[in-house]
Design a protein around this motif. Structure first.
Motif, PDB file in Angstrom:
ATOM      1  N   GLU A 130     -10.243  32.124  -9.845  1.00  0.00           N
ATOM      2  CA  GLU A 130     -11.469  32.851 -10.176  1.00  0.00           C
ATOM      3  C   GLU A 130     -11.701  32.869 -11.685  1.00  0.00           C
ATOM      4  O   GLU A 130     -10.762  33.031 -12.450  1.00  0.00           O
ATOM      5  N   THR A 131     -12.958  32.738 -12.081  1.00  0.00           N
ATOM      6  CA  THR A 131     -13.304  32.857 -13.498  1.00  0.00           C
ATOM      7  C   THR A 131     -13.344  34.334 -13.886  1.00  0.00           C
ATOM      8  O   THR A 131     -13.478  35.206 -13.030  1.00  0.00           O
ATOM      9  N   GLU A 132     -13.207  34.589 -15.173  1.00  0.00           N
ATOM     10  CA  GLU A 132     -13.282  35.944 -15.719  1.00  0.00           C
ATOM     11  C   GLU A 132     -14.116  35.897 -17.000  1.00  0.00           C
ATOM     12  O   GLU A 132     -13.618  36.214 -18.079  1.00  0.00           O
ATOM     13  N   PRO A 133     -15.396  35.511 -16.897  1.00  0.00           N
ATOM     14  CA  PRO A 133     -16.188  35.344 -18.116  1.00  0.00           C
ATOM     15  C   PRO A 133     -16.471  36.663 -18.825  1.00  0.00           C
ATOM     16  O   PRO A 133     -16.573  37.716 -18.194  1.00  0.00           O
ATOM     17  N   ASP A 134     -16.583  36.573 -20.164  1.00  0.00           N
ATOM     18  CA  ASP A 134     -17.036  37.707 -20.969  1.00  0.00           C
ATOM     19  C   ASP A 134     -18.511  37.943 -20.654  1.00  0.00           C
ATOM     20  O   ASP A 134     -19.197  37.038 -20.153  1.00  0.00           O
ATOM     21  N   PRO A 135     -19.046  39.120 -20.979  1.00  0.00           N
ATOM     22  CA  PRO A 135     -20.467  39.378 -20.736  1.00  0.00           C
ATOM     23  C   PRO A 135     -21.394  38.335 -21.390  1.00  0.00           C
ATOM     24  O   PRO A 135     -22.435  37.997 -20.828  1.00  0.00           O
ATOM     25  N   GLU A 136     -20.991  37.807 -22.550  1.00  0.00           N
ATOM     26  CA  GLU A 136     -21.802  36.796 -23.225  1.00  0.00           C
ATOM     27  C   GLU A 136     -21.746  35.446 -22.509  1.00  0.00           C
ATOM     28  O   GLU A 136     -22.504  34.540 -22.823  1.00  0.00           O
ATOM     29  N   GLU A 137     -20.815  35.300 -21.581  1.00  0.00           N
ATOM     30  CA  GLU A 137     -20.605  34.018 -20.907  1.00  0.00           C
ATOM     31  C   GLU A 137     -21.101  34.035 -19.462  1.00  0.00           C
ATOM     32  O   GLU A 137     -20.635  33.267 -18.641  1.00  0.00           O
ATOM     33  N   HIS A 138     -22.056  34.875 -19.162  1.00  0.00           N
ATOM     34  CA  HIS A 138     -22.524  35.018 -17.782  1.00  0.00           C
ATOM     35  C   HIS A 138     -23.180  33.764 -17.226  1.00  0.00           C
ATOM     36  O   HIS A 138     -23.266  33.591 -16.028  1.00  0.00           O
ATOM     37  N   ASP A 139     -23.614  32.865 -18.115  1.00  0.00           N
ATOM     38  CA  ASP A 139     -24.358  31.681 -17.672  1.00  0.00           C
ATOM     39  C   ASP A 139     -23.524  30.395 -17.684  1.00  0.00           C
ATOM     40  O   ASP A 139     -24.064  29.304 -17.589  1.00  0.00           O
ATOM     41  N   LEU A 140     -22.204  30.519 -17.770  1.00  0.00           N
ATOM     42  CA  LEU A 140     -21.350  29.328 -17.804  1.00  0.00           C
ATOM     43  C   LEU A 140     -21.435  28.565 -16.490  1.00  0.00           C
ATOM     44  O   LEU A 140     -21.444  29.159 -15.410  1.00  0.00           O
ATOM     45  N   VAL A 141     -21.462  27.248 -16.612  1.00  0.00           N
ATOM     46  CA  VAL A 141     -21.446  26.378 -15.437  1.00  0.00           C
ATOM     47  C   VAL A 141     -20.306  25.384 -15.642  1.00  0.00           C
ATOM     48  O   VAL A 141     -20.248  24.702 -16.674  1.00  0.00           O
ATOM     49  N   LEU A 142     -19.394  25.311 -14.682  1.00  0.00           N
ATOM     50  CA  LEU A 142     -18.289  24.363 -14.741  1.00  0.00           C
ATOM     51  C   LEU A 142     -18.787  22.999 -14.283  1.00  0.00           C
ATOM     52  O   LEU A 142     -19.418  22.876 -13.234  1.00  0.00           O
ATOM     53  N   LYS A 143     -18.505  21.984 -15.070  1.00  0.00           N
ATOM     54  CA  LYS A 143     -18.899  20.610 -14.763  1.00  0.00           C
ATOM     55  C   LYS A 143     -17.659  19.731 -14.844  1.00  0.00           C
ATOM     56  O   LYS A 143     -16.689  20.079 -15.509  1.00  0.00           O
ATOM     57  N   THR A 144     -17.723  18.596 -14.193  1.00  0.00           N
ATOM     58  CA  THR A 144     -16.653  17.610 -14.315  1.00  0.00           C
ATOM     59  C   THR A 144     -17.260  16.263 -14.691  1.00  0.00           C
ATOM     60  O   THR A 144     -18.436  16.004 -14.430  1.00  0.00           O
ATOM     61  N   ALA A 145     -16.444  15.443 -15.299  1.00  0.00           N
ATOM     62  CA  ALA A 145     -16.854  14.087 -15.661  1.00  0.00           C
ATOM     63  C   ALA A 145     -15.625  13.198 -15.620  1.00  0.00           C
ATOM     64  O   ALA A 145     -14.507  13.663 -15.866  1.00  0.00           O
ATOM     65  N   THR A 146     -15.843  11.950 -15.321  1.00  0.00           N
ATOM     66  CA  THR A 146     -14.757  10.987 -15.468  1.00  0.00           C
ATOM     67  C   THR A 146     -14.571  10.761 -16.966  1.00  0.00           C
ATOM     68  O   THR A 146     -15.450  11.102 -17.775  1.00  0.00           O
ATOM     69  N   VAL A 147     -13.460  10.169 -17.333  1.00  0.00           N
ATOM     70  CA  VAL A 147     -13.215   9.870 -18.743  1.00  0.00           C
ATOM     71  C   VAL A 147     -14.329   8.979 -19.296  1.00  0.00           C
ATOM     72  O   VAL A 147     -14.858   9.228 -20.383  1.00  0.00           O
ATOM     73  N   ALA A 148     -14.726   7.958 -18.536  1.00  0.00           N
ATOM     74  CA  ALA A 148     -15.790   7.055 -18.996  1.00  0.00           C
ATOM     75  C   ALA A 148     -17.102   7.810 -19.192  1.00  0.00           C
ATOM     76  O   ALA A 148     -17.805   7.609 -20.191  1.00  0.00           O
ATOM     77  N   GLU A 149     -17.447   8.695 -18.260  1.00  0.00           N
ATOM     78  CA  GLU A 149     -18.675   9.496 -18.391  1.00  0.00           C
ATOM     79  C   GLU A 149     -18.594  10.423 -19.599  1.00  0.00           C
ATOM     80  O   GLU A 149     -19.554  10.572 -20.350  1.00  0.00           O
ATOM     81  N   PHE A 150     -17.442  11.066 -19.767  1.00  0.00           N
ATOM     82  CA  PHE A 150     -17.220  11.988 -20.881  1.00  0.00           C
ATOM     83  C   PHE A 150     -17.394  11.263 -22.214  1.00  0.00           C
ATOM     84  O   PHE A 150     -18.111  11.730 -23.105  1.00  0.00           O
ATOM     85  N   GLU A 151     -16.764  10.112 -22.345  1.00  0.00           N
ATOM     86  CA  GLU A 151     -16.882   9.355 -23.588  1.00  0.00           C
ATOM     87  C   GLU A 151     -18.315   8.888 -23.819  1.00  0.00           C
ATOM     88  O   GLU A 151     -18.810   8.924 -24.944  1.00  0.00           O
ATOM     89  N   GLN A 152     -19.005   8.483 -22.754  1.00  0.00           N
ATOM     90  CA  GLN A 152     -20.397   8.065 -22.889  1.00  0.00           C
ATOM     91  C   GLN A 152     -21.275   9.226 -23.346  1.00  0.00           C
ATOM     92  O   GLN A 152     -22.163   9.053 -24.185  1.00  0.00           O
ATOM     93  N   MET A 153     -21.016  10.434 -22.826  1.00  0.00           N
ATOM     94  CA  MET A 153     -21.795  11.609 -23.224  1.00  0.00           C
ATOM     95  C   MET A 153     -21.584  11.940 -24.707  1.00  0.00           C
ATOM     96  O   MET A 153     -22.516  12.390 -25.374  1.00  0.00           O
ATOM     97  N   MET A 154     -20.394  11.694 -25.219  1.00  0.00           N
ATOM     98  CA  MET A 154     -20.167  11.904 -26.648  1.00  0.00           C
ATOM     99  C   MET A 154     -20.880  10.826 -27.467  1.00  0.00           C
ATOM    100  O   MET A 154     -21.446  11.118 -28.519  1.00  0.00           O
ATOM    101  N   MET A 155     -20.878   9.612 -26.964  1.00  0.00           N
ATOM    102  CA  MET A 155     -21.516   8.505 -27.692  1.00  0.00           C
ATOM    103  C   MET A 155     -23.041   8.599 -27.672  1.00  0.00           C
ATOM    104  O   MET A 155     -23.690   8.277 -28.658  1.00  0.00           O
ATOM    105  N   ASP A 156     -23.617   9.065 -26.552  1.00  0.00           N
ATOM    106  CA  ASP A 156     -25.087   9.076 -26.467  1.00  0.00           C
ATOM    107  C   ASP A 156     -25.713  10.395 -26.928  1.00  0.00           C
ATOM    108  O   ASP A 156     -26.925  10.564 -26.883  1.00  0.00           O
ATOM    109  N   GLY A 157     -24.879  11.343 -27.376  1.00  0.00           N
ATOM    110  CA  GLY A 157     -25.416  12.591 -27.911  1.00  0.00           C
ATOM    111  C   GLY A 157     -25.612  13.693 -26.891  1.00  0.00           C
ATOM    112  O   GLY A 157     -26.082  14.772 -27.236  1.00  0.00           O
ATOM    113  N   THR A 158     -25.248  13.451 -25.644  1.00  0.00           N
ATOM    114  CA  THR A 158     -25.313  14.522 -24.642  1.00  0.00           C
ATOM    115  C   THR A 158     -24.352  15.637 -25.041  1.00  0.00           C
ATOM    116  O   THR A 158     -24.678  16.816 -24.920  1.00  0.00           O
ATOM    117  N   ILE A 159     -23.170  15.258 -25.510  1.00  0.00           N
ATOM    118  CA  ILE A 159     -22.201  16.203 -26.061  1.00  0.00           C
ATOM    119  C   ILE A 159     -22.219  16.040 -27.568  1.00  0.00           C
ATOM    120  O   ILE A 159     -21.915  14.962 -28.087  1.00  0.00           O
TER     121      ILE A 159
END
Length: 179
Positions: A130-159
């Motif tokens: 279970e998550t235990e977010p702080d009040p400021e973190e009420h809108d957190l969404v957990l996402k997953t990515a493969t390593v290739a997707e993660f690296e692409q998101m850093m390269m294309d400015g998504t991250i």
């Protein structure tokens, strides 16, 4: 030391940070001023299992956008054990509990104007909970990515989060030395 502090004045404080203004003198005798944001240490966690990286998406007020990044944060108190902090932030934001936490290093966040150190951990052997977010973190969404997707998101400015990008760089250097 090339800069001498002549005086310090706190101009603002809240639960998360303080801002001070320092009157300084440089080694060449020229006076100046520094505005400094003081924050307690924090942690950024790379939750990694197989080919999956776990990320957090949340609204970041300062940029008025939702941002995708690694789980990270602090507890706004001095003297917290960095690994305990990293485990706590991982659980709070993702609900994940790690069997293994490997310390990858530390880095100063924006030391041109802020005094805050961030500790970087690789989290593996992940168990969902279970998550235990702080009040400021009420809108957190957990996402997953493969390593290739993660690296692409850093390269294309998504991250664009510098802490996420730097943590990945520390991980890649650590991994290369494991061979």
């Amino acid at each position: 030391m090339s800069i001498r502090t002549l005086s310090t004045r706190e101009v603002y404080r809240n639960h998360w940070l303080s801002v001070r203004e320092d009157q300084i003198e440089r080694s060449n005798g020229v006076p100046g001023i520094y505005g400094v944001v003081d924050k307690e240490d924090c942690a950024v966690i790379l939750p990694f299992e197989g080919d999956t990286v776990y990320l957090i998406e949340q609204f970041r007020y300062t940029i008025q956008e939702r941002a995708l990044e690694l789980p990270q944060g602090g507890w706004e108190q001095a003297g917290v054990d960095p690994e305990e902090l990293a485990r706590g932030e991982l659980r709070e934001e993702t609900g994940l509990v790690a069997d293994t936490m490997i310390y990858l290093g530390s880095m100063w966040i924006a030391y041109g104007f802020a005094k805050q150190k961030q500790h970087v951990y690789l989290a593996t052997g992940l168990t969902p909970g279970e998550t235990e977010p702080d009040p400021e973190e009420h809108d957190l969404v957990l996402k997953t990515a493969t390593v290739a997707e993660f690296e692409q998101m850093m390269m294309d400015g998504t991250i664009q989060d510098v802490c996420t990008i730097a943590a990945w760089g520390l991980y890649k250097m650590w991994k290369e030395r494991q061979k």
